[in-house]
Design an enzyme around this catalytic site. Structure first.
Site, mmCIF file in Angstrom:
data_model
loop_
_atom_site.group_PDB
_atom_site.id
_atom_site.type_symbol
_atom_site.label_atom_id
_atom_site.label_comp_id
_atom_site.label_asym_id
_atom_site.label_seq_id
_atom_site.Cartn_x
_atom_site.Cartn_y
_atom_site.Cartn_z
ATOM 1 N N ILE A 78 -12.210 5.440 -39.845
ATOM 2 C CA ILE A 78 -12.557 4.032 -40.007
ATOM 3 C C ILE A 78 -13.511 3.992 -41.201
ATOM 4 O O ILE A 78 -14.667 4.374 -41.097
ATOM 5 C CB ILE A 78 -13.159 3.437 -38.711
ATOM 6 C CG1 ILE A 78 -13.436 1.957 -38.847
ATOM 7 C CG2 ILE A 78 -14.352 4.184 -38.228
ATOM 8 C CD1 ILE A 78 -13.725 1.262 -37.527
ATOM 9 N N TYR A 79 -12.971 3.627 -42.355
ATOM 10 C CA TYR A 79 -13.729 3.694 -43.599
ATOM 11 C C TYR A 79 -13.644 2.387 -44.368
ATOM 12 O O TYR A 79 -12.588 1.769 -44.446
ATOM 13 C CB TYR A 79 -13.217 4.830 -44.495
ATOM 14 C CG TYR A 79 -13.618 6.186 -43.968
ATOM 15 C CD1 TYR A 79 -14.914 6.655 -44.154
ATOM 16 C CD2 TYR A 79 -12.726 6.976 -43.264
ATOM 17 C CE1 TYR A 79 -15.300 7.884 -43.651
ATOM 18 C CE2 TYR A 79 -13.102 8.207 -42.761
ATOM 19 C CZ TYR A 79 -14.388 8.650 -42.961
ATOM 20 O OH TYR A 79 -14.772 9.865 -42.457
ATOM 21 N N GLY A 126 -19.869 -6.422 -42.168
ATOM 22 C CA GLY A 126 -19.192 -6.630 -40.894
ATOM 23 C C GLY A 126 -17.766 -6.105 -40.855
ATOM 24 O O GLY A 126 -17.075 -6.288 -39.847
ATOM 25 N N ASN A 158 -24.532 12.336 -38.932
ATOM 26 C CA ASN A 158 -24.241 10.999 -39.438
ATOM 27 C C ASN A 158 -24.870 9.960 -38.503
ATOM 28 O O ASN A 158 -24.195 9.280 -37.737
ATOM 29 C CB ASN A 158 -22.725 10.790 -39.571
ATOM 30 C CG ASN A 158 -22.375 9.560 -40.358
ATOM 31 O OD1 ASN A 158 -23.215 8.708 -40.622
ATOM 32 N ND2 ASN A 158 -21.109 9.451 -40.726
ATOM 33 N N TYR A 217 -21.532 3.277 -33.593
ATOM 34 C CA TYR A 217 -20.626 3.487 -32.468
ATOM 35 C C TYR A 217 -21.306 3.158 -31.140
ATOM 36 O O TYR A 217 -20.687 2.570 -30.248
ATOM 37 C CB TYR A 217 -20.070 4.911 -32.455
ATOM 38 C CG TYR A 217 -19.263 5.240 -33.688
ATOM 39 C CD1 TYR A 217 -18.379 4.312 -34.244
ATOM 40 C CD2 TYR A 217 -19.384 6.469 -34.312
ATOM 41 C CE1 TYR A 217 -17.650 4.602 -35.378
ATOM 42 C CE2 TYR A 217 -18.649 6.765 -35.453
ATOM 43 C CZ TYR A 217 -17.780 5.829 -35.981
ATOM 44 O OH TYR A 217 -17.066 6.124 -37.104
ATOM 45 N N LYS A 246 -23.643 0.939 -30.761
ATOM 46 C CA LYS A 246 -23.700 -0.531 -30.751
ATOM 47 C C LYS A 246 -22.352 -1.120 -30.321
ATOM 48 O O LYS A 246 -22.293 -2.160 -29.672
ATOM 49 C CB LYS A 246 -24.081 -1.029 -32.149
ATOM 50 C CG LYS A 246 -24.221 -2.518 -32.269
ATOM 51 C CD LYS A 246 -24.637 -2.876 -33.689
ATOM 52 C CE LYS A 246 -23.822 -4.047 -34.139
ATOM 53 N NZ LYS A 246 -23.912 -4.364 -35.526
#
Length: 184
Positions: A100-101, A110, A139, A146, A148
């Site tokens: 997920i980049y 967002g 990281n 993650y 959150k």
């Protein structure tokens, strides 16, 4: 926060091979270059984003890539894997969120949350019980993100980065099964 009405996601096809390679290489390099040696990064990028590897991933029916656009500009991408294409857990009840980049210019707007919610919705639509991902233990920004998003540490696994063996947290989020999904 970016205007979400100007964002769209589209599934990648084999014909997107070169674009997947380019954005994968670019976003990974932007994210991790400063945290690793040049030799480690160069070797990993060459291995992870070579043409044959990405072609095999795009051709795998259990792996799915998605491009994220802001207007008509490619801003990020997502890769998810169902079992048996998963990098570790290989549980048919789960969906792995492998990549997920978001491009550096679009971070903090967002878009990571947008991609994560898209992945979680995919997992729910596929009838999965949970989603999981691996994140490098160093990281801290990603780990905080993650958490959150509702993920919890569920274990550890190792990730080969060039010649280095790095430790990743495996994080898991149990998915809410809607009542109508259970009615058959």
């Amino acid at each position: 926060m970016t205007d979400l009405s100007n964002i769209h996601i589209r599934p990648c096809q084999i014909s997107d091979l070169e674009t997947v390679r380019t954005i994968g290489y670019e976003t990974y390099d932007e994210t991790f270059r400063e945290m690793n040696t040049q030799e480690t990064m160069d070797k990993y990028l060459e291995e992870a984003f070579n043409r044959e590897k990405i072609l095999a991933e795009l051709s795998n029916p259990d792996s799915h890539f998605y491009f994220l656009y802001v207007g008509d500009v490619l801003a990020g991408y997502l890769k998810v894997n169902a079992a048996p294409a998963q990098s570790d857990v290989n549980d048919p009840e789960s969906l792995e969120i492998e990549r997920i980049y978001v491009k550096k210019a679009y971070k903090g707007k967002g878009l990571g949350s947008y991609l994560m919610n898209y992945a979680l919705n995919l997992a729910t639509e596929m009838g999965k019980q949970y989603a999981w991902l691996g994140v490098w233990e160093k990281n801290s920004a990603a780990i905080a993100f993650y958490k959150k998003m509702g993920f919890e540490e569920a274990g550890r696994h190792y990730f080969r980065m060039g010649d280095e063996l790095q430790s990743d947290w495996v994080m898991k989020k149990t998915l809410v099964i809607r009542h109508q999904d259970m009615v058959g």
